[in-house]
Motif scaffolding. Structure first.
Motif, PDB file in Angstrom:
ATOM      1  N   ALA A 195      71.292 -11.635 -13.533  1.00 43.21           N
ATOM      2  CA  ALA A 195      71.848 -10.399 -12.973  1.00 43.21           C
ATOM      3  C   ALA A 195      70.869  -9.751 -11.995  1.00 43.21           C
ATOM      4  O   ALA A 195      71.277  -9.250 -10.936  1.00 43.21           O
ATOM      5  N   ILE A 196      69.586  -9.740 -12.338  1.00 43.11           N
ATOM      6  CA  ILE A 196      68.565  -9.175 -11.437  1.00 43.11           C
ATOM      7  C   ILE A 196      68.540  -9.959 -10.128  1.00 43.11           C
ATOM      8  O   ILE A 196      68.523  -9.393  -9.032  1.00 43.11           O
ATOM      9  N   ALA A 197      68.508 -11.288 -10.231  1.00 36.69           N
ATOM     10  CA  ALA A 197      68.472 -12.122  -9.032  1.00 36.69           C
ATOM     11  C   ALA A 197      69.728 -11.938  -8.188  1.00 36.69           C
ATOM     12  O   ALA A 197      69.653 -11.884  -6.947  1.00 36.69           O
ATOM     13  N   SER A 198      70.868 -11.851  -8.832  1.00 32.73           N
ATOM     14  CA  SER A 198      72.123 -11.652  -8.091  1.00 32.73           C
ATOM     15  C   SER A 198      72.120 -10.318  -7.368  1.00 32.73           C
ATOM     16  O   SER A 198      72.592 -10.209  -6.227  1.00 32.73           O
ATOM     17  N   GLU A 199      71.594  -9.301  -8.022  1.00 37.54           N
ATOM     18  CA  GLU A 199      71.503  -7.983  -7.393  1.00 37.54           C
ATOM     19  C   GLU A 199      70.603  -8.035  -6.162  1.00 37.54           C
ATOM     20  O   GLU A 199      70.923  -7.481  -5.110  1.00 37.54           O
ATOM     21  N   VAL A 200      69.473  -8.734  -6.288  1.00 41.21           N
ATOM     22  CA  VAL A 200      68.567  -8.879  -5.152  1.00 41.21           C
ATOM     23  C   VAL A 200      69.265  -9.588  -3.997  1.00 41.21           C
ATOM     24  O   VAL A 200      69.204  -9.151  -2.840  1.00 41.21           O
ATOM     25  N   MET A 201      69.948 -10.683  -4.298  1.00 40.91           N
ATOM     26  CA  MET A 201      70.590 -11.451  -3.242  1.00 40.91           C
ATOM     27  C   MET A 201      71.740 -10.670  -2.606  1.00 40.91           C
ATOM     28  O   MET A 201      71.937 -10.712  -1.385  1.00 40.91           O
ATOM     29  N   THR A 202      72.475  -9.945  -3.408  1.00 40.89           N
ATOM     30  CA  THR A 202      73.577  -9.156  -2.865  1.00 40.89           C
ATOM     31  C   THR A 202      73.063  -8.050  -1.951  1.00 40.89           C
ATOM     32  O   THR A 202      73.612  -7.811  -0.869  1.00 40.89           O
ATOM     33  N   LYS A 203      72.014  -7.379  -2.374  1.00 41.23           N
ATOM     34  CA  LYS A 203      71.441  -6.325  -1.529  1.00 41.23           C
ATOM     35  C   LYS A 203      70.890  -6.910  -0.230  1.00 41.23           C
ATOM     36  O   LYS A 203      70.994  -6.295   0.840  1.00 41.23           O
ATOM     37  N   THR A 204      70.313  -8.104  -0.328  1.00 41.72           N
ATOM     38  CA  THR A 204      69.814  -8.748   0.887  1.00 41.72           C
ATOM     39  C   THR A 204      70.969  -9.058   1.836  1.00 41.72           C
ATOM     40  O   THR A 204      70.857  -8.872   3.057  1.00 41.72           O
ATOM     41  N   THR A 223      70.775 -18.668   5.753  1.00 38.89           N
ATOM     42  CA  THR A 223      70.799 -18.668   4.291  1.00 38.89           C
ATOM     43  C   THR A 223      69.570 -17.930   3.791  1.00 38.89           C
ATOM     44  O   THR A 223      68.535 -17.890   4.459  1.00 38.89           O
ATOM     45  N   PHE A 224      69.687 -17.374   2.581  1.00 40.37           N
ATOM     46  CA  PHE A 224      68.577 -16.563   2.076  1.00 40.37           C
ATOM     47  C   PHE A 224      68.761 -16.275   0.606  1.00 40.37           C
ATOM     48  O   PHE A 224      69.868 -16.392   0.062  1.00 40.37           O
ATOM     49  N   PHE A 225      67.678 -15.897  -0.015  1.00 40.51           N
ATOM     50  CA  PHE A 225      67.713 -15.313  -1.352  1.00 40.51           C
ATOM     51  C   PHE A 225      67.363 -13.842  -1.269  1.00 40.51           C
ATOM     52  O   PHE A 225      68.186 -12.983  -1.577  1.00 40.51           O
ATOM     53  N   ASP A 226      66.150 -13.529  -0.809  1.00 43.33           N
ATOM     54  CA  ASP A 226      65.721 -12.127  -0.790  1.00 43.33           C
ATOM     55  C   ASP A 226      65.064 -11.703   0.514  1.00 43.33           C
ATOM     56  O   ASP A 226      64.678 -10.547   0.656  1.00 43.33           O
ATOM     57  N   THR A 227      64.912 -12.636   1.470  1.00 48.83           N
ATOM     58  CA  THR A 227      64.119 -12.354   2.667  1.00 48.83           C
ATOM     59  C   THR A 227      64.896 -12.680   3.931  1.00 48.83           C
ATOM     60  O   THR A 227      65.569 -13.717   4.013  1.00 48.83           O
ATOM     61  N   LEU A 228      64.753 -11.807   4.911  1.00 46.57           N
ATOM     62  CA  LEU A 228      65.359 -11.996   6.223  1.00 46.57           C
ATOM     63  C   LEU A 228      64.271 -11.998   7.283  1.00 46.57           C
ATOM     64  O   LEU A 228      63.341 -11.192   7.220  1.00 46.57           O
ATOM     65  N   THR A 229      64.406 -12.881   8.247  1.00 44.04           N
ATOM     66  CA  THR A 229      63.546 -12.865   9.429  1.00 44.04           C
ATOM     67  C   THR A 229      64.404 -12.444  10.615  1.00 44.04           C
ATOM     68  O   THR A 229      65.440 -13.065  10.885  1.00 44.04           O
ATOM     69  N   VAL A 230      63.986 -11.388  11.274  1.00 43.49           N
ATOM     70  CA  VAL A 230      64.805 -10.771  12.320  1.00 43.49           C
ATOM     71  C   VAL A 230      64.052 -10.823  13.640  1.00 43.49           C
ATOM     72  O   VAL A 230      62.885 -10.440  13.720  1.00 43.49           O
ATOM     73  N   ARG A 231      64.755 -11.296  14.686  1.00 42.39           N
ATOM     74  CA  ARG A 231      64.141 -11.376  16.012  1.00 42.39           C
ATOM     75  C   ARG A 231      64.540 -10.144  16.826  1.00 42.39           C
ATOM     76  O   ARG A 231      65.719  -9.889  17.052  1.00 42.39           O
ATOM     77  N   VAL A 232      63.526  -9.400  17.252  1.00 38.63           N
ATOM     78  CA  VAL A 232      63.729  -8.186  18.068  1.00 38.63           C
ATOM     79  C   VAL A 232      62.752  -8.263  19.234  1.00 38.63           C
ATOM     80  O   VAL A 232      61.677  -7.663  19.184  1.00 38.63           O
ATOM     81  N   PRO A 233      63.065  -9.003  20.265  1.00 39.36           N
ATOM     82  CA  PRO A 233      62.106  -9.278  21.347  1.00 39.36           C
ATOM     83  C   PRO A 233      61.358  -8.041  21.836  1.00 39.36           C
ATOM     84  O   PRO A 233      61.959  -7.061  22.283  1.00 39.36           O
ATOM     85  N   GLY A 234      60.043  -8.084  21.683  1.00 40.72           N
ATOM     86  CA  GLY A 234      59.184  -7.013  22.164  1.00 40.72           C
ATOM     87  C   GLY A 234      59.214  -5.742  21.350  1.00 40.72           C
ATOM     88  O   GLY A 234      58.478  -4.798  21.650  1.00 40.72           O
ATOM     89  N   GLY A 242      77.912  -5.048  -6.980  1.00 37.52           N
ATOM     90  CA  GLY A 242      76.790  -5.938  -7.249  1.00 37.52           C
ATOM     91  C   GLY A 242      77.219  -7.281  -7.795  1.00 37.52           C
ATOM     92  O   GLY A 242      78.391  -7.514  -8.111  1.00 37.52           O
ATOM     93  N   GLY A 243      76.260  -8.191  -7.862  1.00 40.98           N
ATOM     94  CA  GLY A 243      76.467  -9.475  -8.511  1.00 40.98           C
ATOM     95  C   GLY A 243      77.184 -10.516  -7.695  1.00 40.98           C
ATOM     96  O   GLY A 243      77.712 -11.483  -8.240  1.00 40.98           O
ATOM     97  N   GLN A 244      77.249 -10.379  -6.380  1.00 37.11           N
ATOM     98  CA  GLN A 244      77.947 -11.342  -5.536  1.00 37.11           C
ATOM     99  C   GLN A 244      76.992 -12.295  -4.818  1.00 37.11           C
ATOM    100  O   GLN A 244      77.370 -12.940  -3.852  1.00 37.11           O
ATOM    101  N   GLY A 245      75.761 -12.372  -5.302  1.00 31.60           N
ATOM    102  CA  GLY A 245      74.721 -13.056  -4.542  1.00 31.60           C
ATOM    103  C   GLY A 245      74.897 -14.540  -4.358  1.00 31.60           C
ATOM    104  O   GLY A 245      74.445 -15.102  -3.370  1.00 31.60           O
ATOM    105  N   ALA A 246      75.560 -15.232  -5.289  1.00 26.42           N
ATOM    106  CA  ALA A 246      75.619 -16.683  -5.201  1.00 26.42           C
ATOM    107  C   ALA A 246      76.301 -17.174  -3.940  1.00 26.42           C
ATOM    108  O   ALA A 246      76.127 -18.314  -3.523  1.00 26.42           O
ATOM    109  N   ALA A 247      77.091 -16.337  -3.302  1.00 23.52           N
ATOM    110  CA  ALA A 247      77.800 -16.756  -2.092  1.00 23.52           C
ATOM    111  C   ALA A 247      76.870 -16.866  -0.891  1.00 23.52           C
ATOM    112  O   ALA A 247      77.287 -17.327   0.166  1.00 23.52           O
ATOM    113  N   LYS A 248      75.617 -16.460  -1.013  1.00 21.84           N
ATOM    114  CA  LYS A 248      74.698 -16.429   0.126  1.00 21.84           C
ATOM    115  C   LYS A 248      73.951 -17.739   0.309  1.00 21.84           C
ATOM    116  O   LYS A 248      73.125 -17.848   1.200  1.00 21.84           O
ATOM    117  N   VAL A 249      74.176 -18.742  -0.531  1.00 18.66           N
ATOM    118  CA  VAL A 249      73.512 -20.035  -0.410  1.00 18.66           C
ATOM    119  C   VAL A 249      74.565 -21.137  -0.386  1.00 18.66           C
ATOM    120  O   VAL A 249      75.682 -20.942  -0.879  1.00 18.66           O
TER     121      VAL A 249
END
Length: 938
Positions: free
Chosen positions: A341-350, A368-379, A435-442
């Motif tokens: 449940a904790i992991a799913s909450e993390v993934m859903t919030k992400t 795809t992600f679990f808890d981390t996003l890399t975002v490109r914002v030139p400059g 909450g709890g919808q994280g599994a769909a992110k992988v």
């Protein structure tokens, strides 16, 4: 001198000073430095020290850490914080080398191993590593040993954590291993000569991908694959073991362990079948006791470095037991459903944060992600990070165009909104959240389908009441300093003052990310600067690095500094390290891992370095001499008078002198390593400077050096302090190692001052000599100095007793349990002996209780020798005795039950061991290293 020994230091300081004048050779008595020095002369009261530390802590800015890179904001359940982290029954315990009185923490560690193995998808896990980066290094070395005759190339995932890459680079260079960085997720082909590869899962960028193809390719090439995995993500993602990984490593920090500016956190390692005997560190196994009942113990102890010395494959000595216990209890408390449940909450919030950021029109690099996003914002990376910080959130700036953001268990919806605003999102937002919808992110193929943590222990303690009682039940099985003296020679089990412990749970220290920006951690940097200056002052060195997170890592760092110094001068051929035969086992192991060749120097009958043999070895290796490693006072517990001659001889031959700081508790305030000819030393803050041992960790092993070696001390690209980025590179994952427990040593020194530290040394040496004087007529004291005195510890020779009576050192150690004591150090550095170190923390009454117990045991042994009791059926051979044995209807022994379980002086505070003597050999023949079924204990 016996009369002088009997004078307590606090009642007659003049007598104590006279005594130290006799015990400590005048040639080494350097005392305080010229001038005032950095160390305060007088200490503060407890209230004053806490008030000063509060002011320092208040300078840290506690923001929401969403930097990621292997460190996550977590929530420590209060029942675990109060009953483990803040409980002396857990934090003052020693390494479980005496398993009969360590069954509680051994069970907790077996839970840890089961948790790690289940989530990693591999059958065997050890009982913790120092951190993730060094665990990766150890995984690399396991892979190298498993591939005999293979190549010399280790492939590193381009998406691995940056601090892991940096530590790998330092360690691989010393061992001659070639690192090749590749985009493994992008399908880069493997080079020739591969013996292993590292895969980060999920990647540092946050990307979740299927590494099974890479794992197969490494196997086809004849190599082994090490997967560094986020353990929390494995509650949702397919396990690395199911994909064919050979070794899985990582950190358990996000299992309820505070950030602490980088540590201490328990790393982990799990291996496939067939590699269990290659595991570094410690492995808890299940054996049986004398009655055939299941009992826990450390398994496969012959793998340990202190036995294998220069043949060791790892220099890991301690671990992170206290933090491993916390992480295991986090899993016990939440169970598999709670963790999922904790992991799913993390993934859903992400996922929700991803949508909000994407609305601003910027590019999300990882689909795809679990808890981390890399975002490109030139400059605009600096602008975004600055705006987020203004909103109370710390993000990671990869470069001018890229920002990293990571969600943790403690991340709130408000935090997510502030991050979105920093990227240009609306200042106000209305939304619904489920909450709890994280599994769909992988990808579907990477969703975990198998069960884990099925053992009843992860389902039986889900309320606070049950958890509190479970922790209490385990603690009651153990012997720690809160019960009585732990007189372990070479280990300095002293008081861990409650006031010194208080600050580690303050959020100003506990909730700080190790890569937080400099402007948010001025309090930490001030405390670290002060502590480094104080330690330099007290040791006579010029520079100190607090980065090494164990004594063994401090040793390695010091030797790497010597190696770097020689190479900077073109002396690449200097690679011989002279080590006395009596040295700590980690010395030789560290030298090998620093790329040096070990040459052993003999010791004489007095336990001192054999000067003739030393000079012969120096002459034989003059052109290739890199260093001498010695321990001072010696491992035999005496002050060597010839130490200045020893160090001078090495310097004359162009070598450097490494003085092991394990026995610094016998010197502080009276002598300094730097004045004895030392060029570099490591210091055990968990020995001399009062950080708790925690059942086998945490430790801190700072390295201190003279000015000419200072440029070669550990450094870190992410370090916030001045001058901490120029050096040999990192030896641990975080810039300041286990910084979260440095407030303990800061408080200890601040409350003691130079005067108090000096008195503590005097009291420790006085106590050791008192014990030696009282017991010498019963157990010969093996080594003494020229004055007939010992340093801070004494070695009692039990070999004559065994020759007369047949009673062994093991029998005496186990019988001490019946008397309510932890045994002294057994058979080190001399087989058949006990090395006793009472420390300055024990009062005269406790010393007398120990002496009385040892004399009574001697009397019992003589009764065995006289034939009064059979050699195989007496109170010593059958020790320890449990309550169950005492009340059993059948008592077939020729000695009284009362003598067995209530020997003299134990009636008031009886400690009952939970098991009889553990069968060590049985456990190695029948290796079981995960939680056994409940019916095994029926």
């Amino acid at each position: 001198m016996v009369d002088a020994v009997g004078v307590p230091a606090d009642e007659d300081r003049t007598a104590a000073e006279r005594f130290m004048g006799a015990a400590v050779p005048s040639v080494i008595r350097t005392g305080a430095p010229q001038g005032a020095g950095a160390l305060p002369q007088h200490g503060l009261s407890e209230a004053e020290a806490l008030a000063e530390l509060r002011e320092i802590a208040a300078r840290n800015r506690v923001l929401t850490p969403m930097i990621g890179l292997g460190y996550s904001d977590t929530l420590t359940p209060s029942v675990i914080q109060r009953n483990v982290l803040e409980n002396p029954s857990w934090y003052t315990a020693y390494t479980p080398y005496q398993p009969e009185i360590s069954q509680g923490r051994l069970e907790a560690l077996l839970n840890f191993q089961t948790m790690v193995g289940d989530l990693a998808g591999l059958p065997v896990a050890n009982s913790s590593m120092l951190d993730e980066a060094t665990a990766v290094v150890e995984g690399m070395l396991v892979a190298r040993r498993a591939v005999r005759g293979g190549g010399n190339v280790f492939v590193v995932d381009a998406d691995a954590l940056p601090q892991t890459k940096a530590v790998l680079a330092v360690r691989a260079e010393a061992l001659g291993i070639e690192l090749v960085e590749l985009d493994l997720a992008g399908g880069a082909p493997l080079p020739e000569g591969v013996f292993g590869a590292l895969v980060q899962y999920p990647g540092a960028s946050g990307r979740v991908w299927d590494p099974s193809g890479t794992i197969d390719a490494v196997h086809v090439a004849g190599g082994q694959t090490v997967v560094a995995a986020d353990l929390m993500s494995l509650t949702l993602l397919a396990s690395p073991g199911s994909m064919g990984a050979d070794v899985v490593v990582g950190s358990t920090q996000r299992f309820g362990v505070p950030l602490g500016f980088g540590g201490p956190h328990a790393g982990y390692m799990a291996v496939r079948q067939g590699l269990e005997r290659q595991l570094p560190g410690r492995l808890v196994g299940v054996s049986v006791d004398a009655e055939g009942r299941p009992a826990y113990r450390l398994a496969l102890q012959t793998r340990e470095q202190h036995i294998r010395r220069e043949k060791a494959t790892s220099n890991i000595c301690t671990a992170q037991v206290l933090l491993a216990v916390m992480a295991s209890m986090y899993a016990v408390y939440h169970g598999p459903d709670g963790l999922r449940a904790i992991a799913s909450e993390v993934m859903t919030k992400t996922g929700l944060l991803r949508d909000w950021i994407a609305e601003t029109g910027v590019e999300i690099v990882n689909d795809t992600f679990f808890d981390t996003l890399t975002v490109r914002v030139p400059g605009r990376a600096g602008e975004v990070v600055a705006r987020a910080r203004e909103g109370g959130v710390q993000l990671h700036r990869f470069d001018a165009d890229t920002v990293g953001v990571s969600v943790g268990e403690a991340t709130t919806m408000t935090d997510l909104h502030r991050v979105a605003v920093a990227f240009g999102g609306p200042a106000e937002r209305s939304f619904g959240y489920v909450g709890g919808q994280g599994a769909a992110k992988v990808p579907e193929s990477l969703r975990r389908a198998d069960e884990y943590l099925t053992h009843p222990v992860f389902h039986s303690h889900r309320s606070e009441t049950a958890m509190m009682r479970y922790l209490k039940r385990l603690a009651d099985k153990d012997y720690a300093l809160d019960r009585g003296m732990i007189p372990l020679g070479s280990c300095t089990m002293k008081l861990n003052a409650a006031t010194a412990m208080a600050a580690i749970t303050w959020p100003e220290f506990g909730r700080i990310h190790p890569f937080a920006p400099r402007e948010d951690v001025p309090g930490y940097l001030e405390m670290i600067d002060q502590l480094e200056a104080w330690l330099a002052d007290v040791t006579g060195y010029d520079a100190v690095s607090l980065q090494p997170n164990a004594g063994s890592q401090g040793e390695l760092a010091g030797l790497l500094a010597i190696r770097g110094y020689h190479r900077s001068r073109g002396d690449v051929h200097r690679d011989v390290c002279l080590i006395p035969s009596s040295a700590h086992g980690t010395n030789a192991a560290s030298a090998v891992l620093a790329g040096m060749r070990v040459v052993v120097v003999a010791t004489d009958e007095g336990g001192n370095v054999d000067l003739d043999d030393l000079r012969a070895k120096i002459a034989a290796h003059a052109d290739s001499l890199a260093a001498l490693m010695i321990t001072y006072p010696s491992t035999h517990g005496v002050y060597e008078h010839d130490v200045l001659d020893i160090t001078a001889a090495v310097h004359e031959a162009g070598g450097q002198v490494y003085i092991d700081g394990a026995n610094l508790n016998a010197l502080v305030g009276h002598s300094r390593f730097g004045d004895l000819g030392g060029d570099v030393s490591h210091l055990n803050l968990h020995k001399t400077f009062a950080i708790p041992h925690g059942g086998g960790g945490p430790g801190v092993g700072p390295v201190a050096a003279k000015a000419h070696l200072a440029p070669f001390l550990p450094s870190h690209d992410a370090a916030q302090g001045d001058g901490d980025t120029a050096g040999i590179g990192p030896v641990s994952a975080a810039p300041y190692g286990s910084a979260g427990i440095l407030p303990i040593t800061w408080s200890y020194i601040r409350m003691m001052g130079r005067e108090g530290l000096t008195e503590a040394t005097s009291a420790a040496v006085l106590a050791a000599n008192y014990v030696a004087a009282r017991l010498k007529d019963h157990y010969p004291v093996l080594y003494t100095g020229e004055s007939g005195l010992v340093a801070h510890e004494c070695i009692l020779d039990l070999r004559p007793l065994k020759e007369r009576t047949g009673v062994s050192v093991d029998d005496v150690a186990k019988r001490l349990i019946d008397y309510g004591f932890h045994a002294p150090t057994m058979s080190f550095p001399v087989a058949g002996t006990l090395m006793v170190e009472p420390t300055e923390s024990e009062d005269l009454a406790e010393l007398e209780r120990f002496v009385d117990a040892m004399i009574a045991i001697h009397t019992e042994a003589e009764r065995v020798g006289a034939g009064e009791w059979p050699a195989d059926d007496n109170p010593l051979a059958n020790a320890p005795h449990t309550a169950a044995a005492a009340v059993a209807s059948d008592w077939p022994h020729p000695y009284e039950r009362e003598l067995a379980v209530y020997p003299a002086g134990t009636a008031e505070a009886k400690y009952w061991p939970p098991v009889r003597r553990v069968d060590q050999a049985y456990g190695d023949r029948n290796l079981v290293c995960a939680c056994p079924p409940v019916d095994a204990f029926a």
